[in-house]
Design a protein around this motif. Structure first.
Motif, PDB file in Angstrom:
ATOM      1  N   VAL A  75       0.860  -1.183   0.000  1.00  0.00           N
ATOM      2  CA  VAL A  75       0.000   0.000   0.000  1.00  0.00           C
ATOM      3  C   VAL A  75       0.894   1.230   0.000  1.00  0.00           C
ATOM      4  CG1 VAL A  75      -1.687   1.323   1.318  1.00  0.00           C
ATOM      5  CG2 VAL A  75      -1.892  -1.165   1.190  1.00  0.00           C
ATOM      6  N   ASN A  76       0.730   2.088  -1.011  1.00  0.00           N
ATOM      7  CA  ASN A  76       1.621   3.234  -1.189  1.00  0.00           C
ATOM      8  C   ASN A  76       0.832   4.521  -1.388  1.00  0.00           C
ATOM      9  OD1 ASN A  76       4.340   1.736  -1.559  1.00  0.00           O
ATOM     10  ND2 ASN A  76       2.969   0.703  -2.992  1.00  0.00           N
ATOM     11  N   PHE A  77       1.424   5.610  -0.905  1.00  0.00           N
ATOM     12  CA  PHE A  77       0.845   6.946  -1.089  1.00  0.00           C
ATOM     13  C   PHE A  77       1.888   7.836  -1.752  1.00  0.00           C
ATOM     14  CE2 PHE A  77      -1.568   5.125   2.392  1.00  0.00           C
ATOM     15  CZ  PHE A  77      -2.876   5.482   2.085  1.00  0.00           C
ATOM     16  N   ALA A  78       1.644   8.203  -2.989  1.00  0.00           N
ATOM     17  CA  ALA A  78       2.513   9.130  -3.704  1.00  0.00           C
ATOM     18  C   ALA A  78       1.894  10.513  -3.572  1.00  0.00           C
ATOM     19  CB  ALA A  78       2.656   8.719  -5.162  1.00  0.00           C
ATOM     20  N   GLY A  79       2.180  11.141  -2.459  1.00  0.00           N
ATOM     21  CA  GLY A  79       1.556  12.406  -2.118  1.00  0.00           C
ATOM     22  C   GLY A  79       1.208  12.417  -0.649  1.00  0.00           C
ATOM     23  N   LEU A  80       0.610  13.497  -0.205  1.00  0.00           N
ATOM     24  CA  LEU A  80       0.192  13.624   1.192  1.00  0.00           C
ATOM     25  C   LEU A  80      -1.279  13.240   1.307  1.00  0.00           C
ATOM     26  CD1 LEU A  80       1.855  17.027   2.095  1.00  0.00           C
ATOM     27  CD2 LEU A  80       2.432  14.809   3.081  1.00  0.00           C
ATOM     28  N   PRO A  81      -1.595  12.123   1.963  1.00  0.00           N
ATOM     29  CA  PRO A  81      -3.003  11.717   2.094  1.00  0.00           C
ATOM     30  C   PRO A  81      -3.720  12.525   3.170  1.00  0.00           C
ATOM     31  CG  PRO A  81      -1.575  10.134   3.181  1.00  0.00           C
ATOM     32  CD  PRO A  81      -0.679  11.149   2.546  1.00  0.00           C
ATOM     33  N   MET A  82      -3.949  13.789   2.859  1.00  0.00           N
ATOM     34  CA  MET A  82      -4.665  14.673   3.766  1.00  0.00           C
ATOM     35  C   MET A  82      -6.034  14.972   3.156  1.00  0.00           C
ATOM     36  SD  MET A  82      -2.350  14.738   6.059  1.00  0.00           S
ATOM     37  CE  MET A  82      -2.854  16.022   7.202  1.00  0.00           C
ATOM     38  N   ILE A 143      -3.856  -5.504   0.150  1.00  0.00           N
ATOM     39  CA  ILE A 143      -3.537  -6.118   1.444  1.00  0.00           C
ATOM     40  C   ILE A 143      -3.840  -7.609   1.434  1.00  0.00           C
ATOM     41  CG2 ILE A 143      -4.280  -6.212   3.872  1.00  0.00           C
ATOM     42  CD1 ILE A 143      -4.618  -3.107   3.654  1.00  0.00           C
ATOM     43  N   HIS A 144      -4.913  -8.012   0.743  1.00  0.00           N
ATOM     44  CA  HIS A 144      -5.339  -9.416   0.772  1.00  0.00           C
ATOM     45  C   HIS A 144      -4.952 -10.192  -0.483  1.00  0.00           C
ATOM     46  CE1 HIS A 144      -7.522  -9.148   4.565  1.00  0.00           C
ATOM     47  NE2 HIS A 144      -7.921  -7.946   4.175  1.00  0.00           N
ATOM     48  N   ASN A 145      -4.134  -9.591  -1.342  1.00  0.00           N
ATOM     49  CA  ASN A 145      -3.581 -10.290  -2.504  1.00  0.00           C
ATOM     50  C   ASN A 145      -2.079 -10.030  -2.536  1.00  0.00           C
ATOM     51  OD1 ASN A 145      -5.854 -11.389  -4.613  1.00  0.00           O
ATOM     52  ND2 ASN A 145      -6.613  -9.661  -3.417  1.00  0.00           N
ATOM     53  N   PRO A 146      -1.280 -10.942  -2.000  1.00  0.00           N
ATOM     54  CA  PRO A 146       0.156 -10.705  -1.800  1.00  0.00           C
ATOM     55  C   PRO A 146       0.917 -10.276  -3.044  1.00  0.00           C
ATOM     56  CG  PRO A 146      -0.531 -12.656  -0.603  1.00  0.00           C
ATOM     57  CD  PRO A 146      -1.704 -12.230  -1.422  1.00  0.00           C
ATOM     58  N   GLY A 147       0.460 -10.592  -4.227  1.00  0.00           N
ATOM     59  CA  GLY A 147       1.180 -10.205  -5.438  1.00  0.00           C
ATOM     60  C   GLY A 147       0.768  -8.858  -5.992  1.00  0.00           C
ATOM     61  N   THR A 148       0.014  -8.093  -5.219  1.00  0.00           N
ATOM     62  CA  THR A 148      -0.598  -6.871  -5.734  1.00  0.00           C
ATOM     63  C   THR A 148      -0.168  -5.640  -4.942  1.00  0.00           C
ATOM     64  OG1 THR A 148      -2.525  -8.002  -6.643  1.00  0.00           O
ATOM     65  CG2 THR A 148      -2.833  -5.711  -6.050  1.00  0.00           C
ATOM     66  N   THR A 149      -0.011  -4.505  -5.624  1.00  0.00           N
ATOM     67  CA  THR A 149       0.254  -3.225  -4.964  1.00  0.00           C
ATOM     68  C   THR A 149      -0.822  -2.224  -5.349  1.00  0.00           C
ATOM     69  OG1 THR A 149       1.622  -2.321  -6.759  1.00  0.00           O
ATOM     70  CG2 THR A 149       2.742  -3.632  -5.060  1.00  0.00           C
ATOM     71  N   ALA A 150      -1.029  -1.238  -4.486  1.00  0.00           N
ATOM     72  CA  ALA A 150      -1.968  -0.145  -4.751  1.00  0.00           C
ATOM     73  C   ALA A 150      -1.285   1.163  -4.398  1.00  0.00           C
ATOM     74  CB  ALA A 150      -3.236  -0.313  -3.929  1.00  0.00           C
ATOM     75  N   THR A 151      -1.357   2.137  -5.298  1.00  0.00           N
ATOM     76  CA  THR A 151      -0.708   3.427  -5.075  1.00  0.00           C
ATOM     77  C   THR A 151      -1.691   4.559  -5.321  1.00  0.00           C
ATOM     78  OG1 THR A 151       1.427   2.546  -5.799  1.00  0.00           O
ATOM     79  CG2 THR A 151       1.194   4.939  -5.727  1.00  0.00           C
ATOM     80  N   MET A 152      -1.886   5.381  -4.315  1.00  0.00           N
ATOM     81  CA  MET A 152      -2.618   6.633  -4.488  1.00  0.00           C
ATOM     82  C   MET A 152      -1.647   7.677  -5.020  1.00  0.00           C
ATOM     83  SD  MET A 152      -3.851   9.461  -1.752  1.00  0.00           S
ATOM     84  CE  MET A 152      -2.306  10.331  -2.078  1.00  0.00           C
ATOM     85  N   VAL A 153      -2.010   8.330  -6.103  1.00  0.00           N
ATOM     86  CA  VAL A 153      -1.155   9.371  -6.693  1.00  0.00           C
ATOM     87  C   VAL A 153      -1.903  10.701  -6.648  1.00  0.00           C
ATOM     88  CG1 VAL A 153       0.205  10.089  -8.682  1.00  0.00           C
ATOM     89  CG2 VAL A 153      -0.164   7.648  -8.251  1.00  0.00           C
ATOM     90  N   ASP A 154      -1.383  11.641  -5.879  1.00  0.00           N
ATOM     91  CA  ASP A 154      -1.983  12.975  -5.813  1.00  0.00           C
ATOM     92  C   ASP A 154      -1.562  13.750  -7.058  1.00  0.00           C
ATOM     93  OD1 ASP A 154      -2.873  15.505  -5.274  1.00  0.00           O
ATOM     94  OD2 ASP A 154      -1.711  15.779  -3.437  1.00  0.00           O
ATOM     95  N   GLY A 155      -2.519  14.108  -7.893  1.00  0.00           N
ATOM     96  CA  GLY A 155      -2.211  14.803  -9.132  1.00  0.00           C
ATOM     97  C   GLY A 155      -1.460  16.103  -8.923  1.00  0.00           C
ATOM     98  N   ALA A 156      -1.706  16.784  -7.786  1.00  0.00           N
ATOM     99  CA  ALA A 156      -1.008  18.037  -7.507  1.00  0.00           C
ATOM    100  C   ALA A 156       0.469  17.797  -7.235  1.00  0.00           C
ATOM    101  CB  ALA A 156      -1.653  18.730  -6.313  1.00  0.00           C
ATOM    102  N   PHE A 157       0.828  16.614  -6.728  1.00  0.00           N
ATOM    103  CA  PHE A 157       2.216  16.263  -6.459  1.00  0.00           C
ATOM    104  C   PHE A 157       2.955  15.884  -7.735  1.00  0.00           C
ATOM    105  CE2 PHE A 157       4.222  15.175  -2.233  1.00  0.00           C
ATOM    106  CZ  PHE A 157       3.537  16.149  -1.516  1.00  0.00           C
TER     107      PHE A 157
END
Length: 524
Positions: A75-82, A143-157
């Motif tokens: 689980v990844n956050f490319a940006g500030l998750p505010m 989280i429930h699929n070990p071969g998988t990633t998820a990334t939130m990308v803040d467009g402003a960043f």
């Protein structure tokens, strides 16, 4: 980064962590990196169960991941998750540690059964109230699929990436670099999209349903209220919804619902759904109705509802509460450039047009409010209104006219959305007084011209519709078809307001119940 009150609340929530986790930051020399470093350091200081390190190798910098200690971050956050995404951060922290998500056992089993190995990215803006649902759904899948990633990308960043990938609407979802969807999507919708076998499973379950006493079609304020009122009578109640919440999910602030001084659409919709689930209601979400037959049209004397997947449901009565949708301009180029400059949600997509020139189509309250909001973000807003005057409340008009970067064009017919093949470049309109054509160069067009009732599936039925496509009802919410009632924005009732729709839903349910106990041959 976090104020004292937020830090205290987060510290309390982190006491629920099931196992140690770490925040892994991938930084560079930018000011944005310093902000991420500040955030993850503050979060880690709130719990002995949270550690932080700054040796991440994520290629998208700056960013940070969340992982159980000793595991790779999925689980990844490319940006500030505010902003709206702060809840996504909190849930990710808890769920990565092993904290159980608040989803049904069936949905969780379906997620685990996906057996995915994919990299998901979802581009968001922090002002988008539809984005968190998508971010949280993808995080849960990762989280429930070990071969998988998820990334939130803040467009402003990552504005350069937004420009390169022509992202002009959020949330925008990618799987392994391929675009697979945009706009608000629930967890169930995303899982169904990824689960190739879900359609056949649904069909089998739906066809096996017993006959309902009341079957509600639509999951907005009218439908949810109707389901609650029917279920409270102790009769067999079902609700078929294409998406729970309906148009409320696309509404930002709600300030005119009695006893609720202020709330937001998604929160209001979640509370409605929780209220329905507190009763014995058979909920069939993500299902679209294709046609209906009245009781007098079927051999068994019951109303018959056919879903898009071919399933057939039977009920002694139905309540149509399918709501309405945004009206489109219906001009050349509009469909081609949807999500590539043509947008319908200024709150969600407005930040993607920062410093650019845009137009708003429509001079009612929604249009003028959109223009005011956008004026604080973009270089210039041109509001185009068909009528010879704006129709918004005077206080809104006064505010709009006070802004230096807005232009109002009245008595204008929008005729074409122009583009270069990849994004919008201009809007054409006709001056209705002189019939002369004009072109406004811009990159975004926000359409705010009212609503259309969701009644297309009734065109081939015997249900009477008005010239505007609304379901004609009487003061008891009865249609002209036996056993078929209707409520809310899809009907001829004037004033499309949430509070009116809830009242109409209650009336329709009470009328349906009265029909059941009075109609000859109908036994509850």
């Amino acid at each position: 980064m976090l104020d004292q009150n937020t830090s205290a609340q987060l510290k309390t929530l982190l006491e629920r962590l099931e196992s140690p986790i770490e925040l892994v930051a991938s930084l560079n020399d930018s000011d944005k990196s310093e902000k991420i470093k500040e955030l993850v350091t503050e979060v880690a200081a709130l719990s002995d169960q949270v550690s932080v390190r700054f040796d991440g190798n994520n290629s998208r910098r700056p960013s940070f991941g969340i992982a159980k200690v000793g595991e790779q971050a999925r689980v990844n956050f490319a940006g500030l998750p505010m902003g709206h995404e702060f809840t996504s951060l909190i849930l990710a922290l808890l769920q990565v540690s092993g904290y159980a998500p608040k989803v049904s056992d069936d949905v969780l089993a379906q997620i685990k059964g996906l057996n995915l190995s994919s990299d998901f990215e979802v581009f968001v803006s922090l002002s988008c109230h539809n984005c968190p649902d998508v971010v949280q759904a993808l995080n849960l899948i990762a989280i429930h699929n070990p071969g998988t990633t998820a990334t939130m990308v803040d467009g402003a960043f990552f504005q350069d990436e937004v420009e390169q990938r022509k992202i002009m609407a959020v949330p925008m979802l990618f799987q392994n670099g391929e675009h697979i969807g945009q706009g608000r999507m629930t967890l169930e919708e995303i899982v169904a999209k990824l689960d190739s076998s879900s359609s056949s499973k649904d069909l089998e379950k739906l066809n096996a349903k017993a006959v309902f006493d009341v079957l509600v079609i639509g999951g907005g304020p009218a439908g949810n209220t109707a389901a609650i009122y029917a279920a409270r009578k102790g009769i067999h109640t079902g609700i078929v919804a294409e998406r729970f919440g309906g148009q409320v999910m696309d509404t930002m602030d709600i300030e005119n619902y009695t006893s609720v001084q202020k709330t937001q659409g998604p929160k209001f919709a979640a509370e409605m759904e929780a209220h329905v689930r507190a009763y014995d209601v058979d909920i069939m979400n993500l299902q679209k109705v294709s046609s209906i037959k009245g009781a007098d049209e079927t051999a068994h004397g019951r109303v018959e509802v056919t879903l898009e997947n071919g399933a057939i449901l039977e009920s002694k009565t139905i309540i149509l509460s399918t709501g309405a949708r945004w009206r489109e301009m219906n001009v050349p180029g509009e469909q081609e450039y949807k999500t590539r400059g043509v947008a319908y949600c200024p709150h969600c997509d407005g930040p993607l047009f920062k410093g650019k020139r845009v137009a708003v189509i429509g001079g009612g309250n929604s249009g003028v409010e959109a223009a005011i909001d956008l004026a604080g973000i973009v270089e210039h807003v041109t509001l185009v209104e068909f009528d010879t005057q704006l129709r918004a409340d005077q206080v809104l008009q006064n505010k709009l006219h006070s802004l230096p970067n807005t232009t109002v064009i009245l008595n204008a017919l929008s005729t074409e959305v122009m583009g270069d093949g990849s994004q919008v470049t201009a809007l054409k309109y006709q001056d209705r007084a002189t019939n002369t054509e004009h072109t406004v160069e811009l990159v975004g067009i926000f359409v705010q011209i009212g609503l259309l009732p969701n009644t297309d599936f009734l065109q081939a039925s015997n249900v009477e519709l008005s010239k505007r496509g609304e379901i004609v009802i009487n003061d008891r919410n009865e249609t002209n078809v036996q056993g078929v009632f209707a409520a809310g924005d899809c009907t001829t009732v004037p004033y499309k307001q949430i509070i009116i729709s809830t009242g109409e839903g209650a009336k329709a349910a009470l009328s349906a119940f009265d029909y059941l106990i009075r109609a000859e041959g109908v036994i509850i």
